[in-house]
Write an enzyme that holds these catalytic residues in place. Structure first.
Site, PDB file in Angstrom:
ATOM      1  N   ASN A 171       1.986  -0.160   4.277  1.00 52.07           N
ATOM      2  CA  ASN A 171       0.901   0.745   3.866  1.00 52.07           C
ATOM      3  C   ASN A 171      -0.340  -0.095   3.594  1.00 52.07           C
ATOM      4  O   ASN A 171      -0.402  -0.805   2.594  1.00 52.07           O
ATOM      5  CB  ASN A 171       1.345   1.501   2.596  1.00 52.07           C
ATOM      6  CG  ASN A 171       0.226   2.349   2.006  1.00 52.07           C
ATOM      7  OD1 ASN A 171      -0.787   2.610   2.654  1.00 52.07           O
ATOM      8  ND2 ASN A 171       0.413   2.787   0.763  1.00 52.07           N
ATOM      9  N   LYS A 226      -3.260   0.910   2.866  1.00 54.14           N
ATOM     10  CA  LYS A 226      -4.182   1.539   1.900  1.00 54.14           C
ATOM     11  C   LYS A 226      -5.620   1.493   2.441  1.00 54.14           C
ATOM     12  O   LYS A 226      -5.816   1.596   3.647  1.00 54.14           O
ATOM     13  CB  LYS A 226      -4.066   0.867   0.527  1.00 54.14           C
ATOM     14  CG  LYS A 226      -2.621   0.751   0.063  1.00 54.14           C
ATOM     15  CD  LYS A 226      -2.506   0.376  -1.377  1.00 54.14           C
ATOM     16  CE  LYS A 226      -1.048   0.169  -1.735  1.00 54.14           C
ATOM     17  NZ  LYS A 226      -0.825   0.021  -3.163  1.00 54.14           N
ATOM     18  N   GLY A 234       3.064  -2.599   0.367  1.00 49.41           N
ATOM     19  CA  GLY A 234       1.612  -2.487   0.298  1.00 49.41           C
ATOM     20  C   GLY A 234       0.954  -3.829   0.573  1.00 49.41           C
ATOM     21  O   GLY A 234       0.773  -4.237   1.727  1.00 49.41           O
TER      22      GLY A 234
HETATM   23  C1  PEP Z   1       2.532   0.834  -2.331  1.00 48.23           C
HETATM   24  O1  PEP Z   1       1.399   1.046  -2.723  1.00 48.23           O
HETATM   25  O2  PEP Z   1       3.162   1.719  -1.738  1.00 48.23           O
HETATM   26  C2  PEP Z   1       3.112  -0.476  -2.585  1.00 48.23           C
HETATM   27  C3  PEP Z   1       4.409  -0.583  -2.523  1.00 48.23           C
HETATM   28  O3  PEP Z   1       2.236  -1.492  -2.882  1.00 48.23           O
HETATM   29  P1  PEP Z   1       2.606  -3.036  -3.214  1.00 48.23           P
HETATM   30  O4  PEP Z   1       3.647  -3.468  -2.224  1.00 48.23           O
HETATM   31  O5  PEP Z   1       1.327  -3.764  -3.070  1.00 48.23           O
HETATM   32  O6  PEP Z   1       3.144  -3.044  -4.616  1.00 48.23           O
END
Ligand code: PEP
Length: 254
Positions: free
Chosen positions: A9, A11, A234
């Site tokens: 993801n 974002k 993420g």
């Molecule tokens: C997310 O936002 O779905 C996520 C898992 O982010 P991170 O891996 O950066 O914690």
């Protein structure tokens, strides 16, 4: 029986040029063969370039969000059918950042899940507790409420396209990955809730992902848990190399 999956993801990161480059790097430098799915969720602006770059590969495309209406006067929104049209097979719904910063309620998420299922999108439905809820031992209560309210009224054939992502909010973007045994406990609880509401077969078939500061150090212990069927990544998905390292350590010998 449940095909493992890793989802990146991005974002609100990556411009069009870097998005195409990311896919090229992943495909050039790595062997992504194996019996698992790889999905990437770029920002809407990069869907087109990523779609072109993944052509002929096993990588699939996801939208990061979707409108709760099918079409019409919804300035700035992207509909389910538009995501399909852009080449998406998946959509992420109920992400804690959408719940927190955009006030998305369980009811609204439920509407989106309906629309996504109607349009043959696989839904990655995110649920998870805050740090306060975690510290007060409320994890199971929160999970149960989010799961039942988010899936209210859905029929078995619609639920076939559902994936659930357990993402404790306190683990997202913090560098604090949840303990694999605790993750297993929550995933097993989620599966038991699915069984209670939707029957054994569906519960057994539903893929449950973990998300929250996953990196190549933590991924294999997480994926070794019997009820962890995949990872939602993420920060560590922003570089193709670190994303590939997660894939590699998750599926050693696959
Ligand atoms: C997310 O936002 O779905 C996520 C898992 O982010 P991170 O891996 O950066 O914690």
């Amino acid at each position: 029986m449940r095909r493992p999956i890793v989802v990146g993801n991005w974002k609100m990161n990556m411009l069009i040029s870097s998005s195409g480059h990311w896919v090229e790097e992943l495909l050039n430098t790595s062997d992504c063969a194996g019996t698992f799915d790889i999905v990437v969720a770029p920002p809407f602006t990069s869907l087109s370039v990523v779609r072109k770059s993944i052509e002929g590969s096993k990588i699939q495309l996801a939208g990061q969000n979707m409108a709760s209406e099918a079409e019409g006067a919804q300035t700035g929104e992207i509909s389910a059918i538009m995501l399909k049209d852009a080449g998406c097979d998946y959509v992420i719904l109920g992400h804690s950042e959408r719940r927190q910063y955009h006030n998305e309620s369980d009811e609204l998420i439920n509407k989106k899940i309906f629309l996504a299922c109607e349009n043959a999108l696989n839904v990655i439905f995110c649920i998870g507790e805050s740090v306060g809820e975690h510290n007060k031992d409320k994890t199971n209560d929160v999970i149960e409420r989010q799961l039942f309210d988010g899936l209210q009224g859905l029929k078995e054939d619609q639920l076939n396209s559902l994936l659930i992502a357990y993402e404790p909010i306190w683990a997202i973007g913090t560098g604090h990955t949840a303990n694999p045994n605790q993750v297993q406990d929550v995933h097993s609880f989620i599966r038991s809730l699915c069984e209670k509401s939707f029957g054994k077969d569906l519960a057994r078939a539903t893929r449950i992902l973990y998300g929250g500061s996953v990196d190549s150090q933590s991924s294999s212990a997480l994926m070794a848990q019997p009820d962890v069927d995949g990872l939602l990544v993420g920060g560590a998905s922003l570089r193709s190399k670190s994303f590939y390292d997660i894939i590699k350590s998750s599926f050693k010998g696959d």
